[in-house]
Enzyme design. Structure first.
Site, PDB file in Angstrom:
ATOM      1  N   ASP A 193       7.725  -0.668   1.013  1.00 22.68           N
ATOM      2  CA  ASP A 193       7.186  -0.783   1.954  1.00 22.68           C
ATOM      3  C   ASP A 193       7.919  -1.856   2.985  1.00 22.68           C
ATOM      4  OD1 ASP A 193       5.089   0.931   0.810  1.00 22.68           O
ATOM      5  OD2 ASP A 193       3.630  -0.764   0.692  1.00 22.68           O
TER       6      ASP A 193
ATOM      7  N   ASN B 186       3.773  14.646  -9.171  1.00 21.20           N
ATOM      8  CA  ASN B 186       3.184  13.342  -8.913  1.00 21.20           C
ATOM      9  C   ASN B 186       3.950  12.277  -8.738  1.00 21.20           C
ATOM     10  OD1 ASN B 186       0.662  11.349  -9.420  1.00 21.20           O
ATOM     11  ND2 ASN B 186       2.302  10.937 -11.011  1.00 21.20           N
TER      12      ASN B 186
ATOM     13  N   PRO C 128      -5.177  11.265  -2.996  1.00 20.66           N
ATOM     14  CA  PRO C 128      -5.943  10.137  -3.338  1.00 20.66           C
ATOM     15  C   PRO C 128      -6.094   9.122  -2.410  1.00 20.66           C
ATOM     16  CG  PRO C 128      -4.184  10.967  -4.847  1.00 20.66           C
ATOM     17  CD  PRO C 128      -3.963  11.408  -3.740  1.00 20.66           C
TER      18      PRO C 128
ATOM     19  N   GLY D 193       6.344   9.396  -7.513  1.00 17.26           N
ATOM     20  CA  GLY D 193       6.426   8.733  -6.111  1.00 17.26           C
ATOM     21  C   GLY D 193       6.749   7.128  -6.329  1.00 17.26           C
ATOM     22  N   ILE D 194       7.306   6.856  -5.268  1.00 14.06           N
ATOM     23  CA  ILE D 194       7.654   5.241  -5.093  1.00 14.06           C
ATOM     24  C   ILE D 194       7.184   4.854  -3.638  1.00 14.06           C
ATOM     25  CG2 ILE D 194       9.481   5.426  -6.865  1.00 14.06           C
ATOM     26  CD1 ILE D 194      11.575   5.502  -4.285  1.00 14.06           C
ATOM     27  N   THR D 195       7.269   3.567  -3.555  1.00 12.02           N
ATOM     28  CA  THR D 195       7.030   2.670  -2.382  1.00 12.02           C
ATOM     29  C   THR D 195       8.022   1.732  -2.102  1.00 12.02           C
ATOM     30  OG1 THR D 195       5.535   1.114  -3.260  1.00 12.02           O
ATOM     31  CG2 THR D 195       4.341   3.054  -2.321  1.00 12.02           C
TER      32      THR D 195
ATOM     33  N   TYR E 219       6.790   6.192   3.630  1.00 13.59           N
ATOM     34  CA  TYR E 219       5.868   6.685   2.540  1.00 13.59           C
ATOM     35  C   TYR E 219       5.038   7.791   3.276  1.00 13.59           C
ATOM     36  CZ  TYR E 219       2.393   6.884  -1.045  1.00 13.59           C
ATOM     37  OH  TYR E 219       1.581   7.075  -2.239  1.00 13.59           O
TER      38      TYR E 219
ATOM     39  N   MET F 283       0.283   1.447   8.357  1.00 14.35           N
ATOM     40  CA  MET F 283       1.156   0.501   9.039  1.00 14.35           C
ATOM     41  C   MET F 283       2.092  -0.293   7.873  1.00 14.35           C
ATOM     42  SD  MET F 283       0.281  -2.951  11.258  1.00 14.35           S
ATOM     43  CE  MET F 283      -0.786  -3.752  10.004  1.00 14.35           C
TER      44      MET F 283
END
Length: 241
Positions: A88, A82, A177, A84-86, A147, A142
């Site tokens: 952006d 599970n 999800p 996770g990182i972002t 990711y 976008m």
């Protein structure tokens, strides 16, 4: 003796809901976390779920972490990837560091965690690998090339590894999800949520972390033994595969 389930990123958000739901279903749960000691210790005190700290982007740390979990609780029979990182950014502004950090955690983290657990699952002829991907790994997004690429890679990982595990009683599945009402999502400005995000979701609301957790509990169960290489899309009808 209850089966041992290890949940990465398991002390906050969707991961916390998964950890709690697996414990309620009778599993002995270990929740991994990477950084926030205060929140992790509070989660452990509140739930009674043992917490273990390491970075899933570091293979050797994963080997040591899995060893610590198995020494304390027993062999891991259910693994939930599970964490996770972002990072952006629009692609023309994305840095190699932003790319590498997301790929290392969100994609390589699956290898780093699953690889040291896999031989034991093969030896015991039982295992459940469940990885939390994302709607954005299915449709792209976008500002999230890193990711989306990592989460799409998670699905390829799932489909290929499922073929290797099937004859050994190991199932490998994914959950994608959509927008879930975690602390991170609820921090989005209300105007953005109500005018831009929720109108895209046919059921008209954010999902709840517990709804994702119920998907994981099912996939971890004996009842799901004929399901492998599959993806559950839990997105309120926002995207169909």
């Amino acid at each position: 003796m209850s089966r041992v389930a290890l949940v990465t990123g398991g002390t906050r958000g969707i991961g916390a809901a998964i950890s709690v739901a697996l414990k309620a279903a009778g599993y002995t749960v270990a929740a991994n976390y990477a950084g926030n000691d205060e929140k992790a210790k509070a989660f452990e005190a509140e739930t009674g779920i043992a917490v273990f700290k390491w970075d899933v982007s570091d293979y050797e740390a994963c080997v040591a972490g899995v060893g610590a979990v198995e020494a304390a609780l027993g062999p891991v029979e259910v693994l939930v990837n599970n964490a996770g990182i972002t990072r952006d950014a629009m692609f023309h502004k994305m840095t190699p560091q932003q790319w590498n950090e997301v790929i290392s955690t969100n994609l390589s983290g699956l290898f780093n965690m699953t690889h040291p657990i896999w031989p034991g699952m093969r030896d015991r002829s039982f295992g459940r690998i469940i990885s939390i991907s994302s709607i954005n790994g299915q449709k792209g997004q976008m500002g999230q090339v890193n990711y989306s690429a990592a989460k799409a890679g998670d699905l390829g990982f799932t489909k290929a590894l499922a073929q290797e595990g099937a004859a050994k009683g190991i199932t490998v599945n994914a959950v994608c999800p959509g927008y879930i009402g975690t602390e991170m999502v609820r921090a989005i400005p209300e105007k953005v949520l109500t005018e831009r995000i929720i109108p895209q979701i046919p059921v008209g609301r954010l999902g709840e972390p517990e709804e994702i957790a119920r998907c994981v509990v099912f996939l971890a169960s004996d009842d799901a033994g004929f399901i492998t290489g599959s993806t559950i899309s839990a997105n309120g009808g926002q995207f169909f595969v």
